[in-house]
Scaffold this motif. Structure first.
Motif, PDB file in Angstrom:
ATOM      1  N   TYR A 294       0.704  -0.997  -0.183  1.00  0.00           N
ATOM      2  CA  TYR A 294       0.026  -0.018   0.147  1.00  0.00           C
ATOM      3  C   TYR A 294       0.837   1.170   0.051  1.00  0.00           C
ATOM      4  N   PHE A 295       2.157   1.151   0.808  1.00  0.00           N
ATOM      5  CA  PHE A 295       2.897   2.372   0.674  1.00  0.00           C
ATOM      6  C   PHE A 295       3.548   2.490  -0.371  1.00  0.00           C
ATOM      7  N   ILE A 296       3.934   1.470  -1.130  1.00  0.00           N
ATOM      8  CA  ILE A 296       4.645   1.370  -2.653  1.00  0.00           C
ATOM      9  C   ILE A 296       3.754   2.157  -3.595  1.00  0.00           C
ATOM     10  N   GLN A 297       2.367   1.593  -3.461  1.00  0.00           N
ATOM     11  CA  GLN A 297       1.395   2.141  -4.226  1.00  0.00           C
ATOM     12  C   GLN A 297       1.171   3.824  -4.251  1.00  0.00           C
TER      13      GLN A 297
ATOM     14  N   GLY B 277       3.384   5.670  -2.851  1.00  0.00           N
ATOM     15  CA  GLY B 277       4.652   6.308  -3.645  1.00  0.00           C
ATOM     16  C   GLY B 277       4.749   6.416  -5.108  1.00  0.00           C
ATOM     17  N   ALA B 278       4.069   5.615  -5.616  1.00  0.00           N
ATOM     18  CA  ALA B 278       3.988   5.375  -7.234  1.00  0.00           C
ATOM     19  C   ALA B 278       3.294   6.660  -7.639  1.00  0.00           C
ATOM     20  N   TYR B 279       2.006   6.704  -6.690  1.00  0.00           N
ATOM     21  CA  TYR B 279       0.974   8.122  -7.125  1.00  0.00           C
ATOM     22  C   TYR B 279       1.841   9.387  -7.096  1.00  0.00           C
ATOM     23  N   ALA B 280       2.239   9.468  -5.748  1.00  0.00           N
ATOM     24  CA  ALA B 280       2.993  10.606  -5.619  1.00  0.00           C
ATOM     25  C   ALA B 280       4.264  11.082  -6.736  1.00  0.00           C
ATOM     26  N   MET B 281       5.006  10.205  -7.083  1.00  0.00           N
ATOM     27  CA  MET B 281       5.926  10.453  -8.216  1.00  0.00           C
ATOM     28  C   MET B 281       5.325  10.809  -9.432  1.00  0.00           C
ATOM     29  N   ALA B 282       4.101  10.198  -9.593  1.00  0.00           N
ATOM     30  CA  ALA B 282       3.512  10.636 -10.951  1.00  0.00           C
ATOM     31  C   ALA B 282       2.990  11.907 -10.931  1.00  0.00           C
ATOM     32  N   HIS B 283       2.309  12.360  -9.867  1.00  0.00           N
ATOM     33  CA  HIS B 283       1.568  13.698  -9.699  1.00  0.00           C
ATOM     34  C   HIS B 283       2.898  14.887  -9.622  1.00  0.00           C
ATOM     35  N   ASN B 284       3.718  14.440  -8.778  1.00  0.00           N
ATOM     36  CA  ASN B 284       4.959  15.433  -8.776  1.00  0.00           C
ATOM     37  C   ASN B 284       5.709  15.595 -10.121  1.00  0.00           C
ATOM     38  N   TYR B 285       5.622  14.711 -10.658  1.00  0.00           N
ATOM     39  CA  TYR B 285       6.274  14.823 -12.313  1.00  0.00           C
ATOM     40  C   TYR B 285       5.590  15.611 -13.170  1.00  0.00           C
ATOM     41  N   VAL B 286       4.294  15.191 -13.337  1.00  0.00           N
ATOM     42  CA  VAL B 286       3.340  15.851 -14.258  1.00  0.00           C
ATOM     43  C   VAL B 286       2.799  17.266 -13.941  1.00  0.00           C
ATOM     44  N   TYR B 287       2.382  17.316 -12.575  1.00  0.00           N
ATOM     45  CA  TYR B 287       2.178  18.783 -11.886  1.00  0.00           C
ATOM     46  C   TYR B 287       2.990  19.538 -11.243  1.00  0.00           C
ATOM     47  N   ARG B 288       4.196  19.150 -11.225  1.00  0.00           N
ATOM     48  CA  ARG B 288       5.561  19.774 -10.466  1.00  0.00           C
ATOM     49  C   ARG B 288       5.020  20.062  -9.021  1.00  0.00           C
ATOM     50  N   THR B 289       4.382  19.209  -8.217  1.00  0.00           N
ATOM     51  CA  THR B 289       4.157  19.473  -6.954  1.00  0.00           C
ATOM     52  C   THR B 289       5.384  18.815  -5.779  1.00  0.00           C
ATOM     53  N   HIS B 290       5.133  18.760  -4.810  1.00  0.00           N
ATOM     54  CA  HIS B 290       6.294  18.062  -3.820  1.00  0.00           C
ATOM     55  C   HIS B 290       5.538  17.242  -2.923  1.00  0.00           C
ATOM     56  N   ILE B 291       4.677  16.413  -3.308  1.00  0.00           N
ATOM     57  CA  ILE B 291       4.171  15.569  -2.282  1.00  0.00           C
ATOM     58  C   ILE B 291       5.054  14.473  -1.931  1.00  0.00           C
ATOM     59  N   GLN B 292       5.322  14.658  -0.453  1.00  0.00           N
ATOM     60  CA  GLN B 292       6.126  13.543   0.132  1.00  0.00           C
ATOM     61  C   GLN B 292       5.427  13.062   1.536  1.00  0.00           C
ATOM     62  N   SER B 293       4.060  12.647   1.269  1.00  0.00           N
ATOM     63  CA  SER B 293       3.191  12.202   2.356  1.00  0.00           C
ATOM     64  C   SER B 293       2.211  11.211   1.778  1.00  0.00           C
TER      65      SER B 293
ATOM     66  N   LYS C  90      11.625  10.800   4.055  1.00  0.00           N
ATOM     67  CA  LYS C  90      12.724   9.754   3.693  1.00  0.00           C
ATOM     68  C   LYS C  90      12.107   8.306   3.676  1.00  0.00           C
ATOM     69  N   GLU C  91      11.430   7.927   4.574  1.00  0.00           N
ATOM     70  CA  GLU C  91      10.567   6.508   4.504  1.00  0.00           C
ATOM     71  C   GLU C  91       9.718   6.498   2.965  1.00  0.00           C
ATOM     72  N   PHE C  92       9.034   7.638   2.807  1.00  0.00           N
ATOM     73  CA  PHE C  92       8.167   7.723   1.660  1.00  0.00           C
ATOM     74  C   PHE C  92       8.981   7.475   0.487  1.00  0.00           C
ATOM     75  N   VAL C  93      10.163   8.178   0.373  1.00  0.00           N
ATOM     76  CA  VAL C  93      11.180   7.992  -0.710  1.00  0.00           C
ATOM     77  C   VAL C  93      11.690   6.721  -0.969  1.00  0.00           C
ATOM     78  N   GLY C  94      11.851   6.095   0.080  1.00  0.00           N
ATOM     79  CA  GLY C  94      12.181   4.575   0.189  1.00  0.00           C
ATOM     80  C   GLY C  94      11.390   3.523  -0.675  1.00  0.00           C
ATOM     81  N   TYR C  95      10.006   3.906  -0.375  1.00  0.00           N
ATOM     82  CA  TYR C  95       8.951   3.221  -0.902  1.00  0.00           C
ATOM     83  C   TYR C  95       8.816   3.610  -2.547  1.00  0.00           C
ATOM     84  N   GLN C  96       9.310   4.991  -3.017  1.00  0.00           N
ATOM     85  CA  GLN C  96       9.181   5.090  -4.351  1.00  0.00           C
ATOM     86  C   GLN C  96      10.195   4.578  -5.070  1.00  0.00           C
ATOM     87  N   HIS C  97      11.486   4.320  -4.374  1.00  0.00           N
ATOM     88  CA  HIS C  97      12.610   3.556  -5.127  1.00  0.00           C
ATOM     89  C   HIS C  97      12.298   2.117  -5.088  1.00  0.00           C
ATOM     90  N   ALA C  98      11.444   1.724  -4.122  1.00  0.00           N
ATOM     91  CA  ALA C  98      11.031   0.088  -4.167  1.00  0.00           C
ATOM     92  C   ALA C  98      10.096  -0.062  -5.382  1.00  0.00           C
TER      93      ALA C  98
END
Length: 244
Positions: A163-166, A168-184, A204-212
């Motif tokens: 669920y956390f990996i999921q 993280g995936a959504y946050a990366m997509a939103h941050n890339y397309v809309y230039r946001t800084h979602i880290q929660s 930092k924990e959230f970034v770890g799930y994004q890398h995963a």
């Protein structure tokens, strides 16, 4: 809680390719986040699922899965209607189970939801993946991805890495397309017996799930033999970006 429609989110269609969910983004069909996570499950998780199905029997296990999915869909419908202010009533047996679960999440979990940018939001990372999250907005003072989950029984935090990996995936997509800084990321969960749980992941924990998740994307495309070298290069660029 108030609405702030500061972003224009795409309207997309979902399709099945060899039984796996994909999203139509422009002229491209992208695998869903859940498709990628499911296709790259560890052998240990696959074995545990096989053992669970063996204990219950295939038909009983399928019934448990299908009822849980219907209950989850009904609960999500109640919650989306509440957030949109439209109201919803479902007099089916599944609806009668789901409504008190939704109300529990509203009472116990949505008090910290300050601003809604969108609900049932389709997000995508160009050329890599897509998915839909329940809410994007401001939760407890932070830009956040929020997902609702139903469960047959309460969960421990160490059981819900996917669920956390999921998130993280959504946050990366939103941050890339809309230039946001979602880290929660926030999971608001209710069991069919009415027990509410909230799980949060950040920084930092959230970034770890994004890398995963990026590792899973690599594995997925390697298995599909879809130009792995090009995907690898893009993932390296994403990995560098989210690490700073």
């Amino acid at each position: 809680m108030h609405w702030n429609k500061k972003f224009i989110y795409p309207k997309t269609q979902r399709s099945l390719i060899q039984g796996s969910r994909h999203y139509d983004i422009g002229n491209t069909k992208l695998p869903s986040v859940t498709t990628i996570i499911s296709a790259t499950q560890s052998e240990e998780k696959r074995q545990k699922l096989a053992e669970w199905k063996a204990r219950l029997g295939d038909q009983a296990a399928d019934r448990v899965r299908d009822v849980a999915a219907m209950r989850g869909t009904a609960m999500h419908t109640f919650l989306e209607a509440y957030i949109r202010g439209t109201g919803h009533k479902d007099l089916t047996s599944i609806g009668k189970e789901a409504e008190p679960m939704a109300k529990k999440i509203i009472e116990s979990g949505l008090g910290d939801l300050e601003e809604v940018w969108g609900t049932e939001v389709t997000l995508y990372y160009p050329d890599l993946y897509a998915g839909a999250t329940d809410i994007v907005g401001i939760y407890n003072g932070r830009e956040s991805i929020i997902d609702f989950k139903q469960t047959n029984k309460p969960k421990k935090r160490e059981w819900i890495d996917d669920y956390f990996i999921q998130l993280g995936a959504y946050a990366m997509a939103h941050n890339y397309v809309y230039r946001t800084h979602i880290q929660s990321g926030v999971i608001l969960m209710c069991s069919k017996d009415g027990l509410f749980q909230k799980f949060e992941v950040a920084d930092k924990e959230f970034v770890g799930y994004q890398h995963a998740f990026l590792k899973k994307v690599d594995q997925y495309y390697r298995n599909c033999n879809q130009q792995p070298e090009a995907k690898d290069t893009k993932n390296e660029q994403i990995s560098e970006e989210i690490s700073h």
